[in-house]
Scaffold this motif. Structure first.
Motif, PDB file in Angstrom:
ATOM      1  N   ASP A   1       0.822  -1.206   0.000  1.00 59.12           N
ATOM      2  CA  ASP A   1       0.000   0.000   0.000  1.00 59.12           C
ATOM      3  C   ASP A   1       0.860   1.261   0.000  1.00 59.12           C
ATOM      4  O   ASP A   1       0.490   2.276  -0.576  1.00 59.12           O
ATOM      5  CB  ASP A   1      -0.924   0.008   1.224  1.00 59.12           C
ATOM      6  N   ASP A   2       2.003   1.179   0.649  1.00 57.24           N
ATOM      7  CA  ASP A   2       2.890   2.334   0.750  1.00 57.24           C
ATOM      8  C   ASP A   2       3.757   2.426  -0.504  1.00 57.24           C
ATOM      9  O   ASP A   2       4.472   1.475  -0.832  1.00 57.24           O
ATOM     10  CB  ASP A   2       3.767   2.190   1.999  1.00 57.24           C
ATOM     11  N   PRO A   3       3.726   3.555  -1.221  1.00 61.30           N
ATOM     12  CA  PRO A   3       4.547   3.674  -2.437  1.00 61.30           C
ATOM     13  C   PRO A   3       6.044   3.578  -2.167  1.00 61.30           C
ATOM     14  O   PRO A   3       6.797   3.080  -2.993  1.00 61.30           O
ATOM     15  CB  PRO A   3       4.192   5.048  -2.997  1.00 61.30           C
ATOM     16  N   LEU A   4       6.471   4.024  -0.994  1.00 65.49           N
ATOM     17  CA  LEU A   4       7.896   3.953  -0.653  1.00 65.49           C
ATOM     18  C   LEU A   4       8.356   2.499  -0.514  1.00 65.49           C
ATOM     19  O   LEU A   4       9.475   2.155  -0.917  1.00 65.49           O
ATOM     20  CB  LEU A   4       8.155   4.735   0.638  1.00 65.49           C
ATOM     21  N   THR A   5       7.492   1.645   0.001  1.00 63.17           N
ATOM     22  CA  THR A   5       7.820   0.219   0.117  1.00 63.17           C
ATOM     23  C   THR A   5       7.953  -0.417  -1.262  1.00 63.17           C
ATOM     24  O   THR A   5       8.837  -1.251  -1.488  1.00 63.17           O
ATOM     25  CB  THR A   5       6.728  -0.508   0.926  1.00 63.17           C
ATOM     26  N   VAL A   6       7.094  -0.017  -2.171  1.00 64.62           N
ATOM     27  CA  VAL A   6       7.167  -0.536  -3.535  1.00 64.62           C
ATOM     28  C   VAL A   6       8.502  -0.146  -4.179  1.00 64.62           C
ATOM     29  O   VAL A   6       9.180  -0.971  -4.803  1.00 64.62           O
ATOM     30  CB  VAL A   6       5.981  -0.025  -4.381  1.00 64.62           C
ATOM     31  N   ILE A   7       8.894   1.112  -4.013  1.00 62.57           N
ATOM     32  CA  ILE A   7      10.169   1.578  -4.578  1.00 62.57           C
ATOM     33  C   ILE A   7      11.351   0.855  -3.940  1.00 62.57           C
ATOM     34  O   ILE A   7      12.303   0.468  -4.629  1.00 62.57           O
ATOM     35  CB  ILE A   7      10.303   3.110  -4.406  1.00 62.57           C
TER      36      ILE A   7
END
Length: 121
Positions: free
Chosen positions: A52-58
């Motif tokens: 859900d967190d975009p920073l985790t995806v990056i």
């Protein structure tokens, strides 16, 4: 006349020796097994999970990409070691220099993530 005939015979022999080599059934099966193993090892081993967190995806994508870069660096590192070993056997200084450069490049590429984090702080 005999020189012309010899020349034509040599050209014919040269054309015949350059042709493609046929692959047997066992060689095709082995090649298919090799291609399948490489495909499974490169595609099936590392999974990037979305969150859900975009920073985790990056961060997950960054970890995946640096893993690929590390694998390329390890391949270069192994190839550099082989080059240095072969150059020591054949006493070839230019091949030895290329081997050490490949070895150094492999080390730098392998530890690229650590080098970048050390530079960035």
């Amino acid at each position: 006349m005999s020189v012309l005939r010899i020349n034509k015979t040599l050209q014919k022999d040269r054309k015949e020796s350059v042709g493609k080599y046929p692959m047997g059934r066992r060689m095709k099966q082995g090649f298919l097994l090799y291609v399948t193993a490489v495909f499974v090892m490169t595609i099936g081993t590392v999974t990037v999970f979305a969150a859900d967190d975009p920073l985790t995806v990056i961060n997950n994508l960054s970890t995946f990409i640096f893993g690929l870069i590390r694998a390329i660096g390890m391949i270069l590192l192994g190839f550099g070691i082989v080059q240095v070993g072969l150059s020591l056997k054949s006493h070839d200084p230019s091949q030895r220099a290329n081997g050490f450069l490949t070895l150094a490049g492999g080390v730098i590429i392998t530890f690229a993530k650590e080098i970048l984090t050390m530079i960035a702080g």
